[in-house]
Design a protein around this motif. Structure first.
Motif, short mmCIF file in Angstrom:
data_model
loop_
_atom_site.label_atom_id
_atom_site.label_comp_id
_atom_site.label_asym_id
_atom_site.label_seq_id
_atom_site.Cartn_x
_atom_site.Cartn_y
_atom_site.Cartn_z
N ALA A 76 -12.16 20.78 -2.05
CA ALA A 76 -12.28 20.49 -3.47
C ALA A 76 -12.36 18.99 -3.74
O ALA A 76 -13.12 18.54 -4.60
CB ALA A 76 -11.11 21.09 -4.23
N SER A 77 -11.57 18.20 -3.02
CA SER A 77 -11.48 16.77 -3.30
C SER A 77 -11.26 15.97 -2.02
O SER A 77 -10.14 15.54 -1.74
CB SER A 77 -10.35 16.49 -4.30
N PRO A 78 -12.30 15.73 -1.24
CA PRO A 78 -12.14 14.95 0.00
C PRO A 78 -11.60 13.54 -0.25
O PRO A 78 -10.72 13.07 0.47
CB PRO A 78 -13.56 14.90 0.57
N LEU A 79 -12.09 12.87 -1.29
CA LEU A 79 -11.62 11.52 -1.57
C LEU A 79 -10.17 11.52 -2.02
O LEU A 79 -9.40 10.61 -1.67
CB LEU A 79 -12.50 10.87 -2.65
N GLY A 80 -9.75 12.54 -2.78
CA GLY A 80 -8.35 12.63 -3.19
C GLY A 80 -7.42 12.76 -2.00
O GLY A 80 -6.38 12.10 -1.92
N VAL A 81 -7.81 13.59 -1.01
CA VAL A 81 -6.98 13.79 0.18
C VAL A 81 -6.94 12.53 1.03
O VAL A 81 -5.85 12.04 1.40
CB VAL A 81 -7.52 14.98 1.00
N ILE A 82 -8.10 11.97 1.35
CA ILE A 82 -8.14 10.77 2.19
C ILE A 82 -7.46 9.60 1.49
O ILE A 82 -6.74 8.81 2.10
CB ILE A 82 -9.60 10.41 2.54
N GLY A 83 -7.66 9.50 0.17
CA GLY A 83 -7.03 8.41 -0.58
C GLY A 83 -5.52 8.51 -0.58
O GLY A 83 -4.82 7.51 -0.47
N ALA A 84 -4.98 9.74 -0.70
CA ALA A 84 -3.53 9.91 -0.69
C ALA A 84 -2.94 9.53 0.67
O ALA A 84 -1.91 8.84 0.73
CB ALA A 84 -3.18 11.36 -1.02
N VAL A 85 -3.58 9.96 1.75
CA VAL A 85 -3.09 9.61 3.09
C VAL A 85 -3.17 8.10 3.31
O VAL A 85 -2.22 7.48 3.81
CB VAL A 85 -3.89 10.35 4.18
N THR A 86 -4.29 7.50 2.93
CA THR A 86 -4.47 6.06 3.14
C THR A 86 -3.47 5.25 2.32
O THR A 86 -2.92 4.25 2.80
CB THR A 86 -5.90 5.65 2.77
N THR A 87 -3.24 5.66 1.09
CA THR A 87 -2.25 4.97 0.26
C THR A 87 -0.87 5.03 0.92
O THR A 87 -0.11 4.05 0.91
CB THR A 87 -2.20 5.57 -1.14
N GLY A 88 -0.53 6.19 1.51
CA GLY A 88 0.72 6.30 2.25
C GLY A 88 0.76 5.35 3.43
O GLY A 88 1.78 4.67 3.67
N LEU A 89 -0.33 5.27 4.19
CA LEU A 89 -0.38 4.34 5.32
C LEU A 89 -0.12 2.91 4.87
O LEU A 89 0.66 2.17 5.48
CB LEU A 89 -1.75 4.43 5.99
N MET A 90 -0.78 2.51 3.78
CA MET A 90 -0.67 1.13 3.32
C MET A 90 0.72 0.82 2.77
O MET A 90 1.32 -0.20 3.13
CB MET A 90 -1.74 0.86 2.25
N LEU A 91 1.24 1.69 1.91
CA LEU A 91 2.53 1.39 1.29
C LEU A 91 3.69 1.63 2.24
O LEU A 91 4.72 0.95 2.17
CB LEU A 91 2.69 2.22 0.01
N GLY A 92 3.56 2.60 3.17
CA GLY A 92 4.58 2.75 4.19
C GLY A 92 4.68 1.51 5.05
O GLY A 92 5.78 1.03 5.38
N ALA A 93 3.52 0.97 5.44
CA ALA A 93 3.50 -0.27 6.21
C ALA A 93 4.09 -1.43 5.41
O ALA A 93 4.87 -2.24 5.93
CB ALA A 93 2.07 -0.59 6.63
N PHE A 94 3.73 -1.49 4.12
CA PHE A 94 4.23 -2.59 3.29
C PHE A 94 5.75 -2.54 3.16
O PHE A 94 6.45 -3.53 3.40
CB PHE A 94 3.59 -2.54 1.91
N SER A 96 3.30 11.14 2.09
CA SER A 96 4.51 10.89 2.89
C SER A 96 4.20 10.87 4.38
O SER A 96 4.76 10.06 5.12
CB SER A 96 5.56 11.96 2.59
N VAL A 97 3.30 11.74 4.84
CA VAL A 97 2.90 11.71 6.24
C VAL A 97 2.22 10.39 6.56
O VAL A 97 2.49 9.76 7.59
CB VAL A 97 1.97 12.90 6.55
N GLY A 98 1.33 9.93 5.67
CA GLY A 98 0.71 8.63 5.87
C GLY A 98 1.74 7.51 5.90
O GLY A 98 1.66 6.60 6.74
N ALA A 99 2.72 7.57 5.00
CA ALA A 99 3.76 6.55 4.95
C ALA A 99 4.59 6.53 6.22
O ALA A 99 5.08 5.47 6.65
CB ALA A 99 4.67 6.77 3.74
N ALA A 100 4.78 7.71 6.86
CA ALA A 100 5.53 7.77 8.11
C ALA A 100 4.75 7.14 9.26
O ALA A 100 5.35 6.58 10.19
CB ALA A 100 5.88 9.22 8.44
N LEU A 101 3.42 7.21 9.22
CA LEU A 101 2.60 6.65 10.29
C LEU A 101 2.30 5.17 10.08
O LEU A 101 2.05 4.44 11.05
CB LEU A 101 1.28 7.43 10.38
#
Length: 415
Positions: free
Chosen positions: A199-217, A333-338
């Protein structure tokens, strides 16, 4: 708005105190580990443990709440979190602190499940938006104010942990003394990740990527700016400014996305995040440029997750939005953990600038994906888009607070 939030003011006070006590621990722990001589990868592993605990808690803590009730579960999670916070002063060792951060994450997720489901139970169609706005204010203001406790140690390194434990423990009092009855146990419904991505590929990828960035930050930003030569007070100010910048920019970007193709706003936000991250990676010292760029980074990166949720909602049936929003916060959250481990690896290779180079890499990859999605699929017409809503990145239970989903909850979950 005041009348709308009066029935939940004790919950909001508890949220503020919890965030003031626990919101700065990621920064404090990263700095203490670096001072103790821990390597960047070890610091990243400790940060990853916390976000991993959030994922575990989001998936499992709801069962505890359903078994023993909200007040008992809340008291248990807060007590364990307070004890864990005091335990950091026993030994400065990455293995112990990794275990403690995992416990912290589970407890914080449990606390959020209790509070968010309680807030949802007290909200109705007319007050839901006001309650969610007040919740976000309490959440972010507590986290921002808590950063100022970084410099509270003086000559006694245990003091910040003790103050944090006191604030966390005191958060039990508003709920124990509230006259508001605890809600009936709730459980967010499931939604297939495959269906969500379709339904929303960009929504899914964007949520994971945002987690990666803010988890790292959150895990390594304090280490980055300390290596630029900032003292403890300046480090606390930088972290606070990033958080406040994130609060200030979410609503303007959201309103913009309501008027135009939301994907374009997401793509341009990732592009701007890429540019700001590269600029931050090039700074070699502190000062006004660091603070300005930090505020811009917070404003852009904090807005990305609610923009992705809104974009996903635009492409879902009304009856699917609650469950899908719960999946998106888990993906975040999974993105933030990675994220912390990826950023730590980049910092090991490239030095302090590796943190924002990693964030820039994440933003650039998603920017490319977003541009491809714009070319390969038609946009949702602006009049058909759902109104943007700032939403927390906490647990799946937070999805029930979104006014865009309030009218479409399953039977027995409306208030």
């Amino acid at each position: 708005m005041i009348a709308a939030i009066r029935p939940v003011q004790s919950l909001l006070l508890a949220i503020f105190m919890l965030m003031a006590g626990s919101g700065f621990l990621s920064t404090l722990i990263s700095l203490r580990l670096e001072r103790a001589g821990a390597g960047t990868m070890a610091i990243g592993a400790v940060a990853t443990a916390y976000f991993g605990g959030l994922v575990v808690g989001a998936l499992r803590a709801g069962g505890i709440v359903r078994q023993v009730g909200h007040i008992r579960a809340f008291a248990a999670f807060v007590a364990l979190l307070s004890a864990s916070t005091l335990s950091y002063v026993l030994l400065d060792h990455p293995l112990l602190w990794t275990a403690l951060r995992l416990i912290d994450g589970v407890c914080v997720a449990g606390v959020f499940i209790c509070l968010e489901s309680w807030l949802n139970d007290r909200a109705d169609v007319e007050t839901r938006g006001s309650i969610l706005a007040a919740y976000m204010v309490a959440l972010y203001s507590g986290q921002a104010v808590g950063q100022l406790l970084l410099g509270a140690s003086g000559t006694l390194p245990a003091i910040p942990f003790q103050i944090a434990s006191i604030l966390i423990s005191l958060a039990i009092i508003p709920l124990c003394l509230t006259r508001s009855s605890a809600p009936a146990p709730q459980e967010a419904t499931a939604f297939s990740l495959r269906s969500l991505f379709a339904a929303s590929p960009l929504g899914v990828i964007g949520a994971v990527t945002t987690g990666l960035m803010l988890g790292a930050f959150y895990g390594l930003a304090a280490v980055h700016v300390r290596r630029l030569g900032l003292n403890l007070g300046a480090t606390a100010s930088f972290m606070m400014i990033v958080i406040l910048g994130g609060v200030a920019m979410q609503w303007p970007l959201g309103r913009l996305s309501d008027r135009y193709d939301r994907r374009a706003v997401i793509v341009w936000s990732f592009a701007a995040t890429l540019a700001v991250s590269i600029a931050l990676s090039m700074l070699s010292r502190g000062g006004l440029p660091l603070l300005v760029l930090g505020a811009a980074f917070g404003g852009l990166s904090f807005a990305l997750y609610p923009l992705c949720v809104a974009h996903s909602n635009d492409r879902l049936l009304a009856s699917e939005r609650v469950a899908a929003s719960g999946r998106l916060v888990l993906l975040y959250s999974v993105g933030a953990a990675l994220g912390p481990m990826g950023a730590a690896a980049m910092m090991t290779l490239a030095g302090a600038s590796g943190l924002f180079l990693f964030i820039a890499l994440c933003a650039g990859a998603t920017l490319g994906f977003g541009l491809w999605r714009q070319l390969s699929s038609d946009p949702v017409p602006a009049p058909e888009q759902q109104d943007f809503q700032i939403v927390p990145r906490t647990t799946p239970m937070a999805s029930l607070l979104d006014p865009n989903t309030a009218d479409h909850l399953p039977d027995g979950e409306t208030t």
